[in-house]
Every structure is written in structure tokens, then in C-alpha cells.
Design a protein around this motif. Structure first.
Motif, mmCIF file in Angstrom:
data_model
loop_
_atom_site.group_PDB
_atom_site.id
_atom_site.type_symbol
_atom_site.label_atom_id
_atom_site.label_comp_id
_atom_site.label_asym_id
_atom_site.label_seq_id
_atom_site.Cartn_x
_atom_site.Cartn_y
_atom_site.Cartn_z
ATOM 1 N N MET A 121 -8.784 26.051 7.378
ATOM 2 C CA MET A 121 -9.753 25.313 7.470
ATOM 3 C C MET A 121 -10.619 23.896 6.544
ATOM 4 N N ILE A 122 -10.223 24.139 5.214
ATOM 5 C CA ILE A 122 -10.448 22.527 4.861
ATOM 6 C C ILE A 122 -9.372 21.019 5.515
ATOM 7 N N GLU A 123 -8.234 21.913 5.614
ATOM 8 C CA GLU A 123 -6.953 21.200 6.592
ATOM 9 C C GLU A 123 -8.049 20.608 7.907
ATOM 10 N N ILE A 124 -8.316 21.368 8.487
ATOM 11 C CA ILE A 124 -9.002 21.078 9.929
ATOM 12 C C ILE A 124 -10.332 20.109 9.540
ATOM 13 N N ILE A 125 -10.941 20.692 8.301
ATOM 14 C CA ILE A 125 -11.702 19.259 8.558
ATOM 15 C C ILE A 125 -11.696 18.111 7.942
ATOM 16 N N VAL A 126 -10.580 18.157 6.753
ATOM 17 C CA VAL A 126 -9.952 17.096 6.988
ATOM 18 C C VAL A 126 -9.411 16.000 7.998
ATOM 19 N N PHE A 127 -8.717 16.810 8.554
ATOM 20 C CA PHE A 127 -7.873 16.199 9.981
ATOM 21 C C PHE A 127 -8.955 15.722 10.845
ATOM 22 N N SER A 128 -10.334 16.520 10.411
ATOM 23 C CA SER A 128 -10.885 15.697 11.975
ATOM 24 C C SER A 128 -11.842 14.328 10.999
ATOM 25 N N LEU A 129 -12.122 14.826 9.903
ATOM 26 C CA LEU A 129 -12.732 13.095 9.254
ATOM 27 C C LEU A 129 -11.891 11.874 9.318
ATOM 28 N N ILE A 130 -9.857 12.178 9.898
ATOM 29 C CA ILE A 130 -9.660 11.600 8.987
ATOM 30 C C ILE A 130 -9.170 10.779 10.775
ATOM 31 N N GLY A 131 -9.012 11.138 11.268
ATOM 32 C CA GLY A 131 -9.117 11.205 12.815
ATOM 33 C C GLY A 131 -10.455 10.536 13.720
ATOM 34 N N ILE A 132 -11.483 11.179 13.044
ATOM 35 C CA ILE A 132 -12.842 10.110 13.318
ATOM 36 C C ILE A 132 -12.782 8.234 12.838
ATOM 37 N N GLY A 133 -12.093 8.154 11.610
ATOM 38 C CA GLY A 133 -12.377 6.705 10.947
ATOM 39 C C GLY A 133 -10.996 6.613 11.763
ATOM 40 N N ILE A 134 -9.757 6.544 12.122
ATOM 41 C CA ILE A 134 -8.704 6.336 12.897
ATOM 42 C C ILE A 134 -9.333 5.873 13.978
ATOM 43 N N PHE A 135 -10.810 6.599 14.852
ATOM 44 C CA PHE A 135 -10.834 6.345 16.109
ATOM 45 C C PHE A 135 -11.917 4.637 16.450
ATOM 46 N N PHE A 136 -12.875 4.595 15.027
ATOM 47 C CA PHE A 136 -13.169 4.087 14.657
ATOM 48 C C PHE A 136 -12.149 2.385 14.877
ATOM 49 N N SER A 137 -11.251 2.279 13.954
ATOM 50 C CA SER A 137 -10.645 1.699 13.692
ATOM 51 C C SER A 137 -9.603 0.950 15.198
ATOM 52 N N VAL A 138 -9.511 2.212 16.172
ATOM 53 C CA VAL A 138 -8.872 1.602 17.370
ATOM 54 C C VAL A 138 -10.248 1.139 17.555
#
Lengths: 112, 83
Positions: B1-18
Motif C-alpha cells: 500500500m505504501i509503495e503504491i502511494i510513493v509511486f504515485s507521488l514520484i509519477g506526478i513529479g515526473i509528469f510535471f518535469s516532462v
């Protein structure tokens, strides 16, 4: 041990998100370098150390990775800032440029 | 569960960077966002190592870190000499 690792991993994810948001929101190149690189360095530090706490037999290798990223990220940021100044990047709300004329002098002394 | 939350946070960060890499007005903006994205991808590889319970992904993360640092330095020096 598991609680410490989970908390560190969540802190790392939050700082990654803040780094991406800073990259998107800041007005010029130098602010983007500050926001992105500093927040992301702390995020990487926390996340890799958290994985090291969750699996204690990998702790040495994750410590090596943390030390490596702590050394190389500021070096990359500094080189990037120097290159973007020399390339002539626009600076938002600039009133006084302290570095103006400094690098031309250096290049002339290299020519001698 | 915690891994899914952290993956979503990093994914939103990569989206802004792209997004910044697409709309960035100058070439230095794109290089800054590429540098940030490389650090985020290193974090994702380390997290995959925790999920798959496999130590070999940490070696991959170390090699990826070395290559991304060299990439940033080489691009910056090229841009600096080009004027």
C-alpha cells in the motif's frame, strides 16, 4: 525498523513531488535549478536510506549510493548554473548583475 | 500500500518535469528538467529493488546514477563552449 523505513520512503516521495512542482512553477532557470536539484537530493537521500532500513542486509550498498548521490548532485547543479549563465539565460526581475564582465576578463587572460 | 502511494507521488513529479521539458522556452530549462528526472528515475529503480526483493537493482541504480551525472556534465560543457 520497518516503521522508520516506511516513514523515510514517504518523506522521499513527498520531496520528489515538491521537486517536480518547483521545476514546473518557478519563473526562470536559476530558480528552477535551486528548487529541483535541492529538493530532489533530499528526496533521493531519504528514499534510498529508507529502502536500506527496510532490508538491513543491503544497508551498505544503499549507503554507498547515498554518498555517491550526495557528492554528484551539487556538482551537476553548479556546472549547470555556470553553463546557463554563460549561455545568456534570462533572469527574472534582475536589478544588478554582479557577474557582468567577469567571464570576458577570464577568457582574455586565457588568450594571452 | 505504501509503495503504491510513493509511486504515485514520484509519477506526478515526473509528469510535471516532462511538462516543463515540453514547454521549456530555452534549452537550459530542458537540461535542468532532464537532470531532475534522472534522479527521480534512480529513486524508482531503488524502489523496484525493494518490491521485487532483488539486490541486483541497486547495482543498476548505481550505474544509472554515474551515467546521468556524466550526461549532465557533458551537455553543460557543450552548451558552455557553443555560446
Amino acid at each position: 525498523m520497518k516503521v522508520i523505513g516506511d516513514v523515510l520512503i514517504i518523506i522521499g516521495g513527498i520531496f520528489y513531488l515538491l521537486g517536480g512542482l518547483g521545476i514546473f512553477r518557478m519563473p526562470d532557470v536559476f530558480n528552477r535549478i535551486q528548487a529541483g536539484t535541492k529538493a530532489t537530493t533530499l528526496g533521493a537521500f531519504s528514499l534510498i536510506l529508507g529502502v536500506g532500513f527496510l532490508n538491513p542486509s543491503w544497508f551498505l550498498k544503499s549507503l554507498i549510493l547515498v554518498v555517491f548521490m550526495t557528492i554528484t548532485n551539487p556538482v551537476g547543479s553548479s556546472v549547470l548554473a555556470r553553463a546557463s549563465y554563460l549561455h545568456g539565460a534570462r533572469i527574472a526581475k534582475l536589478q544588478k548583475d554582479d557577474l557582468k564582465g567577469l567571464y570576458e576578463k577570464e577568457e582574455m587572460s586565457q588568450d594571452d | 500500500m505504501i509503495e503504491i502511494i510513493v509511486f504515485s507521488l514520484i509519477g506526478i513529479g515526473i509528469f510535471f518535469s516532462v511538462l516543463r521539458m515540453i514547454i521549456g522556452p530555452e534549452v537550459t530549462d530542458r537540461i535542468v528538467s532532464l537532470d531532475t528526472m534522472n534522479v527521480m528515475i534512480t529513486g524508482i529503480i531503488v524502489l523496484l529493488s525493494h518490491i521485487f526483493k532483488n539486490e541486483i537493482y541497486l547495482d543498476i541504480a548505481i550505474v544509472y546514477g554515474v551515467l546521468s551525472f556524466l550526461e549532465t556534465v557533458v551537455l553543460s560543457r557543450y552548451l558552455e563552449a557553443k555560446k
